[in-house]
Design a protein around this motif. Structure first.
Motif, PDB file in Angstrom:
ATOM      1  N   HIS A  83       0.835  -1.202   0.000  1.00 32.45           N
ATOM      2  CA  HIS A  83       0.000   0.000   0.000  1.00 32.45           C
ATOM      3  C   HIS A  83       0.875   1.259   0.000  1.00 32.45           C
ATOM      4  CE1 HIS A  83      -3.335   2.681   0.788  1.00 32.45           C
ATOM      5  NE2 HIS A  83      -2.697   3.142   1.848  1.00 32.45           N
ATOM      6  N   LEU A  84       1.900   1.250   0.829  1.00 31.29           N
ATOM      7  CA  LEU A  84       2.788   2.408   0.891  1.00 31.29           C
ATOM      8  C   LEU A  84       3.528   2.615  -0.431  1.00 31.29           C
ATOM      9  CD1 LEU A  84       4.293   1.915   4.458  1.00 31.29           C
ATOM     10  CD2 LEU A  84       2.608   3.633   3.758  1.00 31.29           C
ATOM     11  N   ARG A  85       4.039   1.536  -0.996  1.00 30.75           N
ATOM     12  CA  ARG A  85       4.790   1.639  -2.253  1.00 30.75           C
ATOM     13  C   ARG A  85       3.908   2.020  -3.440  1.00 30.75           C
ATOM     14  NH1 ARG A  85       9.913  -0.233  -1.929  1.00 30.75           N
ATOM     15  NH2 ARG A  85      10.404  -1.582  -0.168  1.00 30.75           N
ATOM     16  N   HIS A  86       2.660   1.618  -3.412  1.00 26.91           N
ATOM     17  CA  HIS A  86       1.793   1.834  -4.566  1.00 26.91           C
ATOM     18  C   HIS A  86       0.858   3.025  -4.365  1.00 26.91           C
ATOM     19  CE1 HIS A  86      -1.625   0.934  -7.282  1.00 26.91           C
ATOM     20  NE2 HIS A  86      -0.665   0.576  -8.102  1.00 26.91           N
ATOM     21  N   CYS A  87      -0.031   2.916  -3.406  1.00 27.94           N
ATOM     22  CA  CYS A  87      -1.086   3.916  -3.235  1.00 27.94           C
ATOM     23  C   CYS A  87      -0.554   5.234  -2.667  1.00 27.94           C
ATOM     24  CB  CYS A  87      -2.193   3.366  -2.345  1.00 27.94           C
ATOM     25  SG  CYS A  87      -2.941   1.842  -2.996  1.00 27.94           S
ATOM     26  N   VAL A  88       0.241   5.148  -1.610  1.00 28.00           N
ATOM     27  CA  VAL A  88       0.771   6.371  -1.002  1.00 28.00           C
ATOM     28  C   VAL A  88       1.782   7.029  -1.938  1.00 28.00           C
ATOM     29  CG1 VAL A  88       1.998   7.344   0.977  1.00 28.00           C
ATOM     30  CG2 VAL A  88       0.301   5.538   1.337  1.00 28.00           C
ATOM     31  N   ALA A  89       2.626   6.213  -2.566  1.00 27.07           N
ATOM     32  CA  ALA A  89       3.605   6.779  -3.509  1.00 27.07           C
ATOM     33  C   ALA A  89       2.906   7.443  -4.686  1.00 27.07           C
ATOM     34  CB  ALA A  89       4.553   5.689  -3.997  1.00 27.07           C
ATOM     35  N   ASP A  90       1.829   6.856  -5.188  1.00 32.74           N
ATOM     36  CA  ASP A  90       1.064   7.444  -6.279  1.00 32.74           C
ATOM     37  C   ASP A  90       0.492   8.788  -5.847  1.00 32.74           C
ATOM     38  OD1 ASP A  90      -0.308   7.051  -8.994  1.00 32.74           O
ATOM     39  OD2 ASP A  90      -2.009   7.450  -7.655  1.00 32.74           O
ATOM     40  N   ALA A  91      -0.051   8.855  -4.639  1.00 33.08           N
ATOM     41  CA  ALA A  91      -0.602  10.115  -4.137  1.00 33.08           C
ATOM     42  C   ALA A  91       0.488  11.160  -3.969  1.00 33.08           C
ATOM     43  CB  ALA A  91      -1.320   9.872  -2.807  1.00 33.08           C
ATOM     44  N   ALA A  92       1.685  10.734  -3.537  1.00 32.40           N
ATOM     45  CA  ALA A  92       2.795  11.674  -3.363  1.00 32.40           C
ATOM     46  C   ALA A  92       3.211  12.284  -4.696  1.00 32.40           C
ATOM     47  CB  ALA A  92       3.975  10.979  -2.699  1.00 32.40           C
ATOM     48  N   VAL A  93       3.197  11.482  -5.746  1.00 31.03           N
ATOM     49  CA  VAL A  93       3.552  11.988  -7.078  1.00 31.03           C
ATOM     50  C   VAL A  93       2.527  13.023  -7.533  1.00 31.03           C
ATOM     51  CG1 VAL A  93       3.694  11.336  -9.517  1.00 31.03           C
ATOM     52  CG2 VAL A  93       4.845   9.946  -7.790  1.00 31.03           C
ATOM     53  N   LYS A  94       1.266  12.761  -7.251  1.00 29.85           N
ATOM     54  CA  LYS A  94       0.201  13.675  -7.669  1.00 29.85           C
ATOM     55  C   LYS A  94       0.152  14.927  -6.800  1.00 29.85           C
ATOM     56  CE  LYS A  94      -2.580  10.080  -9.671  1.00 29.85           C
ATOM     57  NZ  LYS A  94      -3.737   9.235  -9.538  1.00 29.85           N
ATOM     58  N   GLY A  95       0.542  14.792  -5.530  1.00 28.48           N
ATOM     59  CA  GLY A  95       0.559  15.934  -4.628  1.00 28.48           C
ATOM     60  C   GLY A  95      -0.829  16.325  -4.160  1.00 28.48           C
ATOM     61  N   GLY A  96      -0.903  17.492  -3.578  1.00 30.02           N
ATOM     62  CA  GLY A  96      -2.183  18.005  -3.107  1.00 30.02           C
ATOM     63  C   GLY A  96      -2.658  17.320  -1.846  1.00 30.02           C
ATOM     64  N   SER A  97      -3.942  17.442  -1.594  1.00 31.82           N
ATOM     65  CA  SER A  97      -4.524  16.899  -0.363  1.00 31.82           C
ATOM     66  C   SER A  97      -4.594  15.375  -0.380  1.00 31.82           C
ATOM     67  CB  SER A  97      -5.913  17.486  -0.146  1.00 31.82           C
ATOM     68  OG  SER A  97      -6.774  17.092  -1.201  1.00 31.82           O
ATOM     69  N   GLU A  98      -4.505  14.775  -1.550  1.00 29.75           N
ATOM     70  CA  GLU A  98      -4.591  13.317  -1.647  1.00 29.75           C
ATOM     71  C   GLU A  98      -3.458  12.641  -0.878  1.00 29.75           C
ATOM     72  OE1 GLU A  98      -4.891   9.734  -4.946  1.00 29.75           O
ATOM     73  OE2 GLU A  98      -5.075  11.792  -5.625  1.00 29.75           O
ATOM     74  N   VAL A  99      -2.269  13.215  -0.928  1.00 31.02           N
ATOM     75  CA  VAL A  99      -1.141  12.611  -0.219  1.00 31.02           C
ATOM     76  C   VAL A  99      -1.383  12.645   1.285  1.00 31.02           C
ATOM     77  CG1 VAL A  99       0.344  14.671  -0.094  1.00 31.02           C
ATOM     78  CG2 VAL A  99       1.371  12.416  -0.089  1.00 31.02           C
ATOM     79  N   ASP A 100      -1.923  13.761   1.796  1.00 27.85           N
ATOM     80  CA  ASP A 100      -2.222  13.844   3.223  1.00 27.85           C
ATOM     81  C   ASP A 100      -3.261  12.805   3.630  1.00 27.85           C
ATOM     82  OD1 ASP A 100      -0.451  15.966   3.563  1.00 27.85           O
ATOM     83  OD2 ASP A 100      -2.000  17.469   3.143  1.00 27.85           O
ATOM     84  N   ALA A 101      -4.265  12.623   2.798  1.00 31.93           N
ATOM     85  CA  ALA A 101      -5.314  11.645   3.090  1.00 31.93           C
ATOM     86  C   ALA A 101      -4.750  10.226   3.100  1.00 31.93           C
ATOM     87  CB  ALA A 101      -6.440  11.766   2.070  1.00 31.93           C
ATOM     88  N   LYS A 102      -3.881   9.903   2.143  1.00 34.09           N
ATOM     89  CA  LYS A 102      -3.310   8.545   2.077  1.00 34.09           C
ATOM     90  C   LYS A 102      -2.368   8.286   3.248  1.00 34.09           C
ATOM     91  CE  LYS A 102      -5.226   6.929  -1.621  1.00 34.09           C
ATOM     92  NZ  LYS A 102      -6.167   5.834  -1.555  1.00 34.09           N
ATOM     93  N   VAL A 103      -1.595   9.283   3.647  1.00 34.91           N
ATOM     94  CA  VAL A 103      -0.692   9.113   4.788  1.00 34.91           C
ATOM     95  C   VAL A 103      -1.508   8.925   6.061  1.00 34.91           C
ATOM     96  CG1 VAL A 103       1.018  10.285   6.247  1.00 34.91           C
ATOM     97  CG2 VAL A 103       1.282  10.289   3.764  1.00 34.91           C
ATOM     98  N   GLU A 104      -2.577   9.703   6.222  1.00 36.89           N
ATOM     99  CA  GLU A 104      -3.436   9.553   7.398  1.00 36.89           C
ATOM    100  C   GLU A 104      -4.085   8.170   7.415  1.00 36.89           C
ATOM    101  OE1 GLU A 104      -7.403  11.518   9.463  1.00 36.89           O
ATOM    102  OE2 GLU A 104      -6.402  12.598   7.852  1.00 36.89           O
ATOM    103  N   GLU A 105      -4.547   7.731   6.260  1.00 33.49           N
ATOM    104  CA  GLU A 105      -5.163   6.412   6.140  1.00 33.49           C
ATOM    105  C   GLU A 105      -4.169   5.312   6.534  1.00 33.49           C
ATOM    106  OE1 GLU A 105      -7.829   4.764   2.605  1.00 33.49           O
ATOM    107  OE2 GLU A 105      -5.722   4.920   2.030  1.00 33.49           O
TER     108      GLU A 105
END
Length: 116
Positions: A83-105
């Motif tokens: 999950h960290l390598r795929h979903c969180v990393a994908d959100a980090a590349v996209k930036g914005g609030s999505e990365v914060d949501a994925k890290v919190e999740e």
């Protein structure tokens, strides 16, 4: 909310389409291995039922409970890593609030694992 809004920010030429955008989860590439592992764990739990049914000594059952618990924890850690390598990393590349949501999740998932 429309499907486009639920998927996140619009994909532009600067933002390549990822597996995550296509609904592919981090564990997808190892799905068969994960299913095999879960079937093995299921077998361990069925073995526990059989041990109780056959009146096996308590400590022997507890030993098997521990092994089953460790197997599930190991599976959970593997899934979390993916999950960290795929979903969180994908959100980090996209930036914005999505990365914060994925890290919190992910943080909440880790907290749940630590409580067990």
């Amino acid at each position: 909310m429309t499907t486009t809004e639920a998927a996140g920010p619009p994909v532009t030429e600067a933002t390549p389409l990822t597996d995550h955008d296509k609904g592919v989860h981090g564990y997808h590439h190892q799905k068969d291995e994960h299913l095999k592992r879960l079937r093995r764990i299921e077998g361990q739990v069925r073995g526990l039922q059989r041990m109780v049914d056959e009146d096996v000594y308590c400590i022997d059952i507890l030993t098997q409970v521990s092994a089953s618990t460790k197997a599930l924890q190991s599976f959970a850690l593997q899934l979390l890593e993916e999950h960290l390598r795929h979903c969180v990393a994908d959100a980090a590349v996209k930036g914005g609030s999505e990365v914060d949501a994925k890290v919190e999740e992910a943080t909440k998932a880790i907290a749940r694992l630590l409580r067990t």
